[in-house]
Scaffold this motif. Sequence first.
Motif, short mmCIF file in Angstrom:
data_model
loop_
_atom_site.label_atom_id
_atom_site.label_comp_id
_atom_site.label_asym_id
_atom_site.label_seq_id
_atom_site.Cartn_x
_atom_site.Cartn_y
_atom_site.Cartn_z
N TYR A 1 -34.08 -32.89 -72.24
CA TYR A 1 -34.25 -34.71 -71.84
C TYR A 1 -35.35 -35.50 -73.23
CZ TYR A 1 -37.28 -37.55 -69.29
OH TYR A 1 -37.47 -38.68 -68.34
N GLU A 2 -35.90 -34.87 -73.91
CA GLU A 2 -36.48 -36.64 -74.56
C GLU A 2 -35.43 -36.96 -75.53
OE1 GLU A 2 -38.77 -37.93 -73.79
OE2 GLU A 2 -40.29 -36.44 -72.40
N ALA A 3 -34.96 -35.94 -75.70
CA ALA A 3 -33.38 -36.67 -76.96
C ALA A 3 -32.93 -37.79 -76.48
CB ALA A 3 -32.72 -35.05 -77.94
N GLU A 4 -32.38 -37.13 -75.09
CA GLU A 4 -31.69 -37.51 -74.07
C GLU A 4 -31.75 -39.47 -73.91
OE1 GLU A 4 -28.72 -39.32 -72.47
OE2 GLU A 4 -28.03 -36.76 -72.71
N VAL B 1 -34.29 -40.76 -75.96
CA VAL B 1 -34.43 -41.71 -76.65
C VAL B 1 -33.04 -42.57 -77.01
CG1 VAL B 1 -34.90 -41.36 -78.90
CG2 VAL B 1 -36.43 -40.77 -77.48
N HIS B 2 -31.94 -42.05 -76.69
CA HIS B 2 -30.27 -41.44 -77.22
C HIS B 2 -30.23 -43.15 -75.99
CE1 HIS B 2 -26.50 -41.40 -76.87
NE2 HIS B 2 -26.36 -41.34 -78.03
N SER B 3 -30.34 -42.95 -74.74
CA SER B 3 -30.17 -43.76 -74.00
C SER B 3 -31.28 -44.71 -74.05
CB SER B 3 -30.96 -42.68 -72.64
OG SER B 3 -30.44 -44.43 -71.74
N ASP B 4 -32.28 -45.06 -74.24
CA ASP B 4 -33.75 -46.14 -74.44
C ASP B 4 -32.46 -47.07 -75.81
OD1 ASP B 4 -34.88 -45.38 -73.04
OD2 ASP B 4 -36.50 -45.19 -74.26
N LEU B 5 -31.80 -46.12 -76.99
CA LEU B 5 -31.63 -46.69 -78.42
C LEU B 5 -30.96 -47.29 -77.92
CD1 LEU B 5 -32.34 -44.47 -80.75
CD2 LEU B 5 -33.44 -46.45 -80.96
N VAL B 6 -29.44 -46.75 -77.37
CA VAL B 6 -28.44 -47.32 -76.43
C VAL B 6 -28.80 -48.58 -75.90
CG1 VAL B 6 -26.38 -47.54 -75.07
CG2 VAL B 6 -26.51 -45.43 -76.27
N SER C 1 -26.29 -39.46 -84.25
CA SER C 1 -27.07 -38.50 -85.12
C SER C 1 -27.62 -38.37 -83.59
CB SER C 1 -28.09 -39.15 -86.35
OG SER C 1 -27.97 -39.53 -87.35
N LEU C 2 -28.43 -38.29 -82.81
CA LEU C 2 -28.76 -38.17 -81.77
C LEU C 2 -27.54 -37.66 -80.47
CD1 LEU C 2 -31.83 -40.78 -80.87
CD2 LEU C 2 -32.51 -38.34 -81.33
N GLY C 3 -26.47 -38.45 -80.74
CA GLY C 3 -25.04 -37.37 -80.22
C GLY C 3 -25.37 -36.22 -80.64
N MET C 4 -25.20 -35.96 -81.87
CA MET C 4 -24.89 -34.81 -82.71
C MET C 4 -25.82 -33.92 -82.10
SD MET C 4 -23.15 -35.72 -86.39
CE MET C 4 -23.39 -34.07 -86.54
N SER D 1 -25.39 -30.09 -80.57
CA SER D 1 -26.01 -28.99 -80.89
C SER D 1 -27.15 -28.08 -79.77
CB SER D 1 -26.81 -29.22 -82.60
OG SER D 1 -26.16 -29.72 -83.46
N LEU D 2 -27.64 -29.02 -79.47
CA LEU D 2 -28.52 -28.92 -78.19
C LEU D 2 -27.84 -27.35 -77.37
CD1 LEU D 2 -31.46 -30.65 -77.68
CD2 LEU D 2 -31.33 -28.29 -78.67
N ASP D 3 -27.16 -28.15 -76.66
CA ASP D 3 -25.98 -27.49 -75.83
C ASP D 3 -25.48 -26.65 -76.46
OD1 ASP D 3 -26.87 -29.38 -73.35
OD2 ASP D 3 -25.17 -30.93 -74.07
N GLU D 4 -24.86 -26.74 -77.49
CA GLU D 4 -23.86 -25.11 -78.11
C GLU D 4 -25.11 -24.32 -78.29
OE1 GLU D 4 -22.40 -26.71 -81.61
OE2 GLU D 4 -20.63 -26.97 -81.03
N LEU D 5 -26.49 -24.63 -78.53
CA LEU D 5 -27.06 -23.03 -78.57
C LEU D 5 -27.63 -22.78 -77.67
CD1 LEU D 5 -30.51 -25.21 -81.29
CD2 LEU D 5 -29.33 -23.31 -81.44
N ARG D 6 -27.64 -23.74 -76.36
CA ARG D 6 -27.97 -23.18 -75.06
C ARG D 6 -27.04 -22.48 -74.82
NH1 ARG D 6 -30.30 -25.01 -70.60
NH2 ARG D 6 -30.59 -27.16 -72.03
N GLU D 7 -25.70 -22.35 -75.04
CA GLU D 7 -24.80 -21.35 -74.72
C GLU D 7 -25.25 -19.60 -75.59
OE1 GLU D 7 -22.16 -21.60 -71.87
OE2 GLU D 7 -23.34 -23.58 -72.37
N GLU D 8 -25.59 -19.68 -76.99
CA GLU D 8 -25.72 -18.89 -77.70
C GLU D 8 -27.47 -18.29 -77.03
OE1 GLU D 8 -25.40 -20.74 -82.19
OE2 GLU D 8 -23.15 -20.71 -81.31
#
Length: 202
Positions: free
Chosen positions: A31-34, A36-41, A1-4, A8-15
Amino acid sequence: SLGMLLHSLDELREELSPSVTQSPRFNTLRYEAERVHSDLVQLLGLYRLDQSNLSAHIEEHYVPDYLEAQLARHVPLLDGRGIDYEIAAEAVSGFFDADLLTGVLNDTLNNAIRYTHKQIRISNREEDGYLVLQVADDGNGYPSSMLSAMPDTAAPIDFTSGSTRLGLYFANAVAHLHREGGRSGFVHLYNGGPLGGGVFEI
């Protein structure tokens, strides 16, 4: 879910307009989403290590391509924060577990993005029979408490800053899983280096 969410944030950046995508709040969200994703892994990896269910699957990888792939994941955030970046890769192949090392480098790059002033550099070299991967920045460097701590020792949790040093502990565990001829990998932190800030090596 965090990967999605990150995708989505990267897609929004383009728009969205640059006034939005270059704002501190938008980049803090990314940054914070990345993080949290890293910490969980990492937590999953440490749990498997504790259960003696984590091993390194060593394969040969062409290091410049691997480093470029790791940096590419962070380019939207680097651009959003106006941080310069470069890869200084020697054209060599290395033998390592790409998935485990990706977890280490993602966390290291995320930390470098947080603490750098303006520049990040990723490089590799061969030294004494080891493949060394380096992430350097031009920030204020690591605090003395981190430089003097053993990376394989669980550090006390700092409830003021939120620091658990989980990333360093995980990186050292991953390094130790890489063994050959009686030697194993290790992590080295120091200040100075090519950009004058903190330097992480594995």
